[in-house]
Design a protein around this motif. Structure first.
Motif, PDB file in Angstrom:
ATOM      1  N   ILE A   1     102.303  79.677  -2.564  1.00 33.01           N
ATOM      2  CA  ILE A   1     103.114  78.949  -3.532  1.00 33.01           C
ATOM      3  C   ILE A   1     104.173  79.867  -4.148  1.00 33.01           C
ATOM      4  CG2 ILE A   1     103.047  77.853  -5.808  1.00 33.01           C
ATOM      5  CD1 ILE A   1     102.254  75.989  -3.605  1.00 33.01           C
ATOM      6  N   ALA A   2     103.804  81.123  -4.415  1.00 30.62           N
ATOM      7  CA  ALA A   2     104.779  82.079  -4.944  1.00 30.62           C
ATOM      8  C   ALA A   2     105.910  82.310  -3.946  1.00 30.62           C
ATOM      9  CB  ALA A   2     104.090  83.404  -5.276  1.00 30.62           C
ATOM     10  N   LEU A   3     105.580  82.277  -2.650  1.00 29.81           N
ATOM     11  CA  LEU A   3     106.599  82.431  -1.616  1.00 29.81           C
ATOM     12  C   LEU A   3     107.618  81.301  -1.693  1.00 29.81           C
ATOM     13  CD1 LEU A   3     107.593  83.914   0.936  1.00 29.81           C
ATOM     14  CD2 LEU A   3     106.027  82.473   2.263  1.00 29.81           C
ATOM     15  N   ASN A   4     107.153  80.095  -1.980  1.00 28.95           N
ATOM     16  CA  ASN A   4     108.039  78.940  -2.136  1.00 28.95           C
ATOM     17  C   ASN A   4     109.080  79.209  -3.218  1.00 28.95           C
ATOM     18  OD1 ASN A   4     108.150  76.119  -3.993  1.00 28.95           O
ATOM     19  ND2 ASN A   4     108.702  75.901  -1.848  1.00 28.95           N
TER      20      ASN A   4
ATOM     21  N   GLY B   1      93.449  82.785  -3.868  1.00 27.74           N
ATOM     22  CA  GLY B   1      94.446  83.851  -3.855  1.00 27.74           C
ATOM     23  C   GLY B   1      95.492  83.641  -2.778  1.00 27.74           C
ATOM     24  N   VAL B   2      95.059  83.185  -1.596  1.00 29.25           N
ATOM     25  CA  VAL B   2      96.000  82.913  -0.510  1.00 29.25           C
ATOM     26  C   VAL B   2      96.932  81.771  -0.907  1.00 29.25           C
ATOM     27  CG1 VAL B   2      96.215  82.104   1.869  1.00 29.25           C
ATOM     28  CG2 VAL B   2      94.451  83.778   1.272  1.00 29.25           C
ATOM     29  N   TYR B   3      96.373  80.741  -1.500  1.00 33.25           N
ATOM     30  CA  TYR B   3      97.188  79.603  -1.927  1.00 33.25           C
ATOM     31  C   TYR B   3      98.220  80.044  -2.969  1.00 33.25           C
ATOM     32  CZ  TYR B   3      98.532  75.218  -4.157  1.00 33.25           C
ATOM     33  OH  TYR B   3      99.256  74.165  -4.688  1.00 33.25           O
ATOM     34  N   GLY B   4      97.813  80.865  -3.928  1.00 36.91           N
ATOM     35  CA  GLY B   4      98.747  81.360  -4.927  1.00 36.91           C
ATOM     36  C   GLY B   4      99.873  82.161  -4.311  1.00 36.91           C
ATOM     37  N   LEU B   5      99.535  82.971  -3.307  1.00 33.67           N
ATOM     38  CA  LEU B   5     100.551  83.758  -2.611  1.00 33.67           C
ATOM     39  C   LEU B   5     101.549  82.855  -1.901  1.00 33.67           C
ATOM     40  CD1 LEU B   5     101.602  86.493  -1.466  1.00 33.67           C
ATOM     41  CD2 LEU B   5      99.970  86.210   0.407  1.00 33.67           C
TER      42      LEU B   5
END
Length: 427
Positions: free
Chosen positions: A247-250, A241-245
């Motif tokens: 990457i979405a920030l990128n 979930g942290v990784y998805g967040l």
């Protein structure tokens, strides 16, 4: 910018939106197709090589046969292959997927070359920023849509949707970028032949050589966010979930800031902008040395995203501006190839180093990116000028090449009316 760029953009968005098979192809091969991890890795690895080869060659074909024509042919071939891929037996995937990936790679470089010849020098940075913005928007929305299709229907429909989207892109391009003019031969070299060859043209433009080398190094580093970075987060207790967040920030940073940055920096020397962007990529990975946690992961991604905004669009435009008229597509293919090489090289190289010495990966990434950025900045500080291929005469900024196949006419209005201000390129 020419109207054709705006008209081409919806097609680019739809094509990017439907290009979600690359995210799910490994799961598809190991799931519904029942292949082992090793077999799936082999097929996707071969497909990745095909993708890079397509990037390296698509624009060069356009120099010979017309950029619009090559883009249409590659889109039809890729779209048809993806649409019928689910109907093939599993053994045939070894032979069908790599050519489909090759055609997809050719689409990318042919599309860049088409934009480069449509847009006059001085406005290419803004044009590539628009194309990248709509493409990133499609790639941001595509994976969630693909997940809905895979879970609601089946994985087979992912390939059908991707293929139909690619065919729709071909149809849209054929409609909004019509071929005008009877000539079907590309712009000839000044000596009437093939010019000085690839190496000769690059030696005449040492700044382009330095830039391509720097982009090759940094792309391997940049792609670590998709391979070793999530593993690193998991090893330090941060879940998917942290990784998805992060990457979405990128995607959010790029979508919000890339177009304003392209306009605000359009008068800045391109190599200096690119050099600073590469330094920011290095600073992003260097931020991971401050500690492991959500804050440092966010800081890393913000710096990485800002670096991407500063280096990718200006670098693409700079290579187009420096290309000889008879080899604009070839130069775009060279850039497209090196700027996607990390897709094949990033995972294996980063994974091997992280397995052997995990504490060395991020310092090395930061140092290599800093070195690449420093090399580009050093090149930008050297006096130099563009030269006409085969001549010591400087080129005239803003002149349009002979396309052979004339996709669109340049806007004939004065620069103060169009907002395009052709100028010499520093560095």
């Amino acid at each position: 910018m020419p109207r054709a760029v705006w008209l081409l953009s919806p097609g680019v968005f739809v094509n990017a939106l439907s290009s979600f098979t690359f995210v799910f192809v490994f799961v598809y091969l190991t799931g519904p197709r029942g292949l082992s991890v090793a077999e799936a890795g082999l097929i996707t690895g071969i497909g990745g090589i095909g993708l890079i080869a397509g990037n390296f060659t698509g624009g060069g074909y356009g120099d010979r046969f017309g950029h619009r024509r090559v883009l249409l042919v590659a889109s039809v071939l890729a779209g048809g292959a993806l649409t019928f891929l689910p109907a093939l037996p599993t053994a045939a995937l070894y032979f069908a997927l790599p050519p489909a990936q090759y055609a997809l790679g050719a689409i990318r470089s042919a599309n860049s070359a088409l934009v480069a010849v449509i847009v006059p020098e001085g406005a290419r940075r803004q044009a590539f920023a628009v194309v990248r913005c709509v493409s990133n928007g499609g790639f941001t929305l595509g994976p969630p849509l693909g997940a809905l299709i895979a879970t609601g229907l089946s994985y087979d429909w992912l390939f059908v949707a991707d293929g139909v989207g690619t065919l729709a892109f071909a149809l849209w391009t054929a409609r909004v970028v019509p071929a005008r003019g009877a000539a079907n031969t590309p712009a000839a070299a000044p000596d009437g032949g093939l010019g000085r060859g690839v190496w000769g043209e690059l030696r005449a433009r040492p700044a382009v050589l330095v830039l391509l080398g720097a982009i090759l190094v940094v792309d391997v580093i940049y792609r670590q966010q998709y391979s070793t970075f999530p593993v690193y987060l998991a090893d330090h207790g941060l879940d998917t979930g942290v990784y998805g967040l992060v990457i979405a920030l990128n995607g959010a940073v790029i979508l919000l800031l890339e177009l304003p940055a392209a306009v605000a920096l359009r008068a800045r020397p391109p190599l200096r902008v690119v050099g600073v962007g590469l330094l920011l990529v290095g600073a992003g990975y260097g931020a991971l040395l401050l500690g492991t946690g959500l804050a440092t992961a966010v800081l890393m991604m913000v710096l990485l995203s800002l670096g991407e905004i500063l280096y990718k669009t200006p670098a693409t435009a700079y290579v187009a501006d420096q290309a000889p008229a008879h080899a604009i597509g070839l130069f775009q293919s060279l850039y497209a190839g090196v700027s996607a090489s990390g897709v094949v090289l990033g995972g294996p190289l980063g994974g091997a180093l992280y397995s052997a010495a995990p504490g060395l990966l991020w310092p090395l990434c930061a140092a290599l990116a800093a070195g690449a950025g420093g090399a580009v900045l050093w090149t930008s500080a050297r006096p130099g000028r563009r030269v006409r291929p085969g001549s010591s005469e400087p080129t005239v900024p803003g002149t349009a090449p002979d396309l052979g196949e004339d996709p669109v006419r340049h806007d004939s209005r004065p620069a103060h009316e169009t907002g395009s201000r052709p100028r010499a390129v520093a560095g």
